[in-house]
Design a protein around this motif. Structure first.
Motif, mmCIF file in Angstrom:
data_model
loop_
_atom_site.group_PDB
_atom_site.id
_atom_site.type_symbol
_atom_site.label_atom_id
_atom_site.label_comp_id
_atom_site.label_asym_id
_atom_site.label_seq_id
_atom_site.Cartn_x
_atom_site.Cartn_y
_atom_site.Cartn_z
ATOM 1 N N PRO A 578 0.796 -1.227 0.000
ATOM 2 C CA PRO A 578 0.000 0.000 0.000
ATOM 3 C C PRO A 578 0.828 1.276 0.000
ATOM 4 O O PRO A 578 0.273 2.365 -0.104
ATOM 5 C CB PRO A 578 -0.813 -0.123 1.297
ATOM 6 C CG PRO A 578 -0.006 -1.027 2.168
ATOM 7 C CD PRO A 578 0.678 -1.985 1.248
ATOM 8 N N ALA A 579 2.160 1.141 0.100
ATOM 9 C CA ALA A 579 2.995 2.348 0.134
ATOM 10 C C ALA A 579 2.875 3.156 -1.139
ATOM 11 O O ALA A 579 3.086 4.377 -1.142
ATOM 12 C CB ALA A 579 4.457 1.957 0.374
ATOM 13 N N THR A 580 2.560 2.487 -2.245
ATOM 14 C CA THR A 580 2.463 3.205 -3.517
ATOM 15 C C THR A 580 1.133 3.943 -3.673
ATOM 16 O O THR A 580 0.939 4.673 -4.643
ATOM 17 C CB THR A 580 2.619 2.211 -4.681
ATOM 18 O OG1 THR A 580 1.599 1.209 -4.583
ATOM 19 C CG2 THR A 580 3.974 1.537 -4.633
ATOM 20 N N ILE A 581 0.198 3.720 -2.746
ATOM 21 C CA ILE A 581 -1.127 4.347 -2.835
ATOM 22 C C ILE A 581 -1.120 5.653 -2.054
ATOM 23 O O ILE A 581 -0.785 5.677 -0.864
ATOM 24 C CB ILE A 581 -2.221 3.419 -2.268
ATOM 25 C CG1 ILE A 581 -2.210 2.078 -2.994
ATOM 26 C CG2 ILE A 581 -3.595 4.073 -2.376
ATOM 27 C CD1 ILE A 581 -3.170 1.068 -2.409
ATOM 28 N N LYS A 582 -1.459 6.725 -2.704
ATOM 29 C CA LYS A 582 -1.613 8.013 -2.028
ATOM 30 C C LYS A 582 -3.088 8.166 -1.667
ATOM 31 O O LYS A 582 -3.950 8.295 -2.536
ATOM 32 C CB LYS A 582 -1.156 9.153 -2.930
ATOM 33 C CG LYS A 582 0.331 9.113 -3.266
ATOM 34 C CD LYS A 582 0.701 10.296 -4.140
ATOM 35 C CE LYS A 582 2.206 10.352 -4.373
ATOM 36 N NZ LYS A 582 2.711 9.137 -5.070
ATOM 37 N N GLY A 583 -3.356 8.157 -0.376
ATOM 38 C CA GLY A 583 -4.733 8.198 0.089
ATOM 39 C C GLY A 583 -5.495 9.412 -0.403
ATOM 40 O O GLY A 583 -6.651 9.315 -0.829
ATOM 41 N N TRP A 584 -4.835 10.569 -0.374
ATOM 42 C CA TRP A 584 -5.518 11.800 -0.783
ATOM 43 C C TRP A 584 -5.868 11.760 -2.276
ATOM 44 O O TRP A 584 -6.929 12.236 -2.697
ATOM 45 C CB TRP A 584 -4.638 13.013 -0.484
ATOM 46 C CG TRP A 584 -3.343 13.056 -1.262
ATOM 47 C CD1 TRP A 584 -2.143 12.556 -0.883
ATOM 48 C CD2 TRP A 584 -3.150 13.613 -2.567
ATOM 49 N NE1 TRP A 584 -1.190 12.754 -1.851
ATOM 50 C CE2 TRP A 584 -1.779 13.414 -2.896
ATOM 51 C CE3 TRP A 584 -3.973 14.258 -3.475
ATOM 52 C CZ2 TRP A 584 -1.246 13.843 -4.110
ATOM 53 C CZ3 TRP A 584 -3.436 14.686 -4.685
ATOM 54 C CH2 TRP A 584 -2.089 14.486 -4.992
ATOM 55 N N ALA A 585 -4.985 11.154 -3.075
ATOM 56 C CA ALA A 585 -5.257 11.073 -4.512
ATOM 57 C C ALA A 585 -6.419 10.126 -4.791
ATOM 58 O O ALA A 585 -7.268 10.390 -5.651
ATOM 59 C CB ALA A 585 -4.008 10.615 -5.250
ATOM 60 N N LEU A 586 -6.467 9.000 -4.052
ATOM 61 C CA LEU A 586 -7.564 8.052 -4.224
ATOM 62 C C LEU A 586 -8.899 8.689 -3.847
ATOM 63 O O LEU A 586 -9.892 8.584 -4.587
ATOM 64 C CB LEU A 586 -7.315 6.802 -3.377
ATOM 65 C CG LEU A 586 -8.417 5.742 -3.377
ATOM 66 C CD1 LEU A 586 -8.657 5.217 -4.784
ATOM 67 C CD2 LEU A 586 -8.068 4.598 -2.428
ATOM 68 N N LEU A 587 -8.935 9.353 -2.694
ATOM 69 C CA LEU A 587 -10.175 9.999 -2.249
ATOM 70 C C LEU A 587 -10.590 11.113 -3.206
ATOM 71 O O LEU A 587 -11.785 11.290 -3.488
ATOM 72 C CB LEU A 587 -10.001 10.553 -0.837
ATOM 73 C CG LEU A 587 -9.819 9.507 0.277
ATOM 74 C CD1 LEU A 587 -9.559 10.189 1.607
ATOM 75 C CD2 LEU A 587 -11.056 8.619 0.374
#
Length: 703
Positions: A578-587
């Motif tokens: 999950p390190a490659t996932i940017k939470g703010w970008a997904l939301l």
């Protein structure tokens, strides 16, 4: 009509309905008394009755409604009720004969009215016969007979057509009723996601438009307003309706709302139970397919499927039964509201069982696989009897690589393999079971005959002219009752796969088009061959399933955006880290996707609302004719024309006479104002004089 077809087993002998009366577990005296009561109730309605022997301790009661004054009154009452509730635009003719002559009765209307005569409460003019309930527990079923000749032609024509026309649906509507008729770019590409979401919202909005058009075309718009009281409804008090003055039975809405609140913990517990089972089998499958590396792996990977096959139906049946009991506890007063509430509960269960597995793969396994897999040692028990070393059972603590194609294979399974399995389960398995059951019954009868203890054959008293017909009726009496809800549920679930996950495998729409083409024709064959003929019932929409479609289209805009973001790196995905996932970008991606969806839906809804259709044109024409007819009946055929008047000539004597009349009565300035000109002709003359005096001469105008 269809049941006048000639020729052996194809003839229905003008039978409208058949009642199967079974007395297997009832004493002779009680069965005889109840049977006499049944026939008396039918005879009071003026129905013609014939009785024949059935299979396995049953009698077949054949019913025919003569088109006499009593039956015509039921037809007229039904049409007047439709007019009062706005289903019909025009008031039926006061003369029943003229009413039936002006608008002929379709076969589905005839069957619907006769069924209402048999099952409606006594206060509505019916016999109040309810199969398998209360005093009518021996009445196993009430069903119309199949029109064999029409069924053959129907299946033959549909199997040769690529696309269906509105006239094809009209034909089925006239036979089976409106309710049964309603039934019938790259990998993880952002462009495909946009197109898919746009198609889903367009489909839902256009479906609403088509529902309205077909409801008008079939004459059932607003029929849902004619609510049928539930027999199991328990009122707390009776009050007088302030508008109609009628005494109505009431159950407090606040108390029903309190009972509905029980659904919340039920939904949570159901989600927990189903989710736990699916998640457990999901974890076992991940462990066996991607961690375990010992003997018997090729067989053990099917263990989760076996567990789901065994336990999922049991758990689902229990939760469905509980949901039904909760629905009964809510004490809905009408059948429509009861079915709507039950459909919503069932949809929650279906959503979990059908979609949770893919959600776990897409949003748990793919992003967090490397974190979760090391903890799957708890499932070692499933493979320990087959492992030879502990190393074969040990989950890697680091360096675990997820299977990036797992999600796509899972979607392909549900959109292709599961559809094929469902087709076989729905169409082939029931046929094989029924044939096997008939064979078992024949063997059982033959064995009993050899021992001398067999009951008399059901065909022993059959007249030779009726033998083939009665054999067909006995066969139809053993068939299952067609449930349109199951087919609607199947289509809604399929739409959910398309809206939620088709971005994973863009060939999903192609698979569903092929499946639906076959499904439509197989459903026609199923209704004709494997089910009792449906009792015609009216419906102006697919009801709460339409809300489910709208919800799935909205949720699809979120999941498609999330999947495109997660797999934007050439379809590989987060690779379990999950390190490659940017939470703010997904939301942010999901947020913008939802708001774009809402704007697009509003625009599409506005655009579709501007579309015209033959049904809407028909409704406007009917309303115009109703207004025109009312105006003509009230004021005459020339009501819109000015009444012929002859303007009195204005002379000195007439002016003096008017002056004398004004002096004799007291009047105010307002009355003087409105009496200076006594007709429109006089006003026209005054206006012409004013124009003549004030208008410039032609010569001056040219200058």
């Amino acid at each position: 009509m269809a049941h006048h077809t000639k020729g052996g087993t194809l003839s229905n002998y003008n039978v409208d309905y058949v009642i199967s009366y079974r007395f297997t577990d009832t004493g002779k005296a009680e069965a005889t008394a109840q049977f006499e009561k049944l026939l008396k109730a039918l005879a009071r309605l003026g129905l013609t009755i014939e009785v024949r022997n059935g299979d396995n301790c049953s009698l077949l009661v054949f019913i025919k409604a003569e088109e006499d004054q009593k039956f015509n009154n039921h037809v007229y009452r039904s049409r007047v009720k439709d007019w009062l509730y706005g289903v019909r635009a025009a008031q039926p003719d006061r003369e029943t004969h003229n009413s039936l002559t002006t608008q002929s009765m379709t076969e589905s209307e005839r069957y619907r009215i006769i069924y209402g005569m048999i099952t409606s409460p006594a206060e509505d003019g019916g016999a109040a016969i309810t199969p398998k309930e209360g005093e009518w527990k021996n009445v196993e079923s009430i069903f119309p007979l199949h029109d064999t000749a029409f069924n053959r032609q129907w299946v033959k024509e549909w199997s040769m057509k690529t696309f269906l026309k509105a006239e094809d649906l009209d034909q089925i509507k006239d036979r089976l009723g409106e309710k049964a008729t309603w039934v019938l770019l790259g990998h993880y590409s952002s462009i495909y996601a946009i197109v898919s979401t746009l198609w889903c919202v367009t489909f839902v909005e256009y479906w609403k438009h088509q529902e309205l058009n077909l409801a008008i075309r079939w004459g059932v718009k607003g029929s849902s307003a004619i609510e049928e009281k539930r027999r199991d409804f328990k009122h707390e008090k009776e009050v007088k309706d302030p508008i109609t003055g009628e005494t109505v039975q009431v159950f407090p809405s606040t108390k029903r709302l309190a009972r509905q609140a029980v659904v919340i913990p039920f939904a949570l517990l159901a989600s927990l139970a189903l989710g736990s089972l699916i998640a457990t089998c999901f974890g076992i499958e991940i462990f066996l397919s991607e961690v375990y590396n010992g003997p018997g792996k090729s067989v053990l990977v099917y263990l989760p499927t076996g567990l789901l096959t065994v336990f999922m139906p049991i758990l689902t049946a229990f939760l469905t039964s509980t949901a039904t009991k909760l629905n009964d506890y809510e004490n809905w007063d009408t059948t429509a509201s009861y079915q709507a509430a039950l459909t919503q509960k069932i949809f929650i269960l279906n959503f979990i069982t059908d979609y949770l597995g893919i959600f776990l793969t897409a949003f748990v396994y793919v992003p967090f696989g490397s974190i979760i897999v090391p903890y799957l040692d708890i499932f070692q028990l499933t493979a320990r009897p087959f492992a030879t070393t502990e190393k074969q059972l040990a989950a890697p603590k680091a360096g675990f690589m997820i299977n990036p194609s797992r999600l796509r294979k899972q979607v392909i399974y549900f959109t292709v393999t599961a559809q094929i399995v469902g087709f076989l389960t729905e169409n082939i398995v029931p046929y094989v079971k029924r044939q096997g059951f008939h064979k078992y019954q024949e063997m059982k009868t033959e064995r009993a005959a050899t021992r001398g203890g067999a009951a008399p054959s059901a065909t022993v008293n059959d007249h030779p002219d009726e033998a083939d017909f009665l054999a067909r009726v006995r066969n139809e009496a053993e068939l299952d009752v067609y449930d349109v809800t199951s087919d609607l549920r199947e289509m809604v679930v399929q739409f959910g796969y398309l809206a939620l996950f088709s971005v994973v495998w863009p060939l999903t729409p192609v698979s569903f088009i092929i499946n639906d083409w076959i499904e439509l024709r197989s459903d026609a064959a199923k209704i004709c061959l494997e089910m009792q003929r449906p009792t015609p019932a009216r419906a102006d929409s697919i009801g709460p399933w339409l809300d489910s479609l709208g919800f799935l289209a909205w949720l699809g805009s979120l999941t498609s955006a999330a999947l495109v973001y997660l797999f934007s790196n050439d379809g590989i995905g987060p690779d379990g880290t999950p390190a490659t996932i940017k939470g703010w970008a997904l939301l942010l991606t999901v947020f913008f996707s939802e708001h774009i969806y809402l704007v697009v839906r509003m625009a599409i809804r506005l655009a579709i609302s501007k579309l015209d259709s033959p049904g809407m044109q028909k409704e406007r024409a009917e309303r115009f004719m109703v207004r025109k007819r009312y105006l003509e009946e009230s004021l005459g055929t020339d009501a819109m024309e000015l009444p012929p008047t002859k303007a009195p000539e204005i002379t000195r004597s007439s002016l003096e006479a008017d002056a004398r009349q004004d002096s004799l009565r007291t009047s105010n300035p307002e009355e003087h104002f409105w009496h200076r000109q006594r007709s429109w002709e006089e006003s026209a003359k005054v206006g012409a004089g004013l124009i003549d005096r004030m208008a410039p001469n032609e010569g001056k105008k040219m200058q």
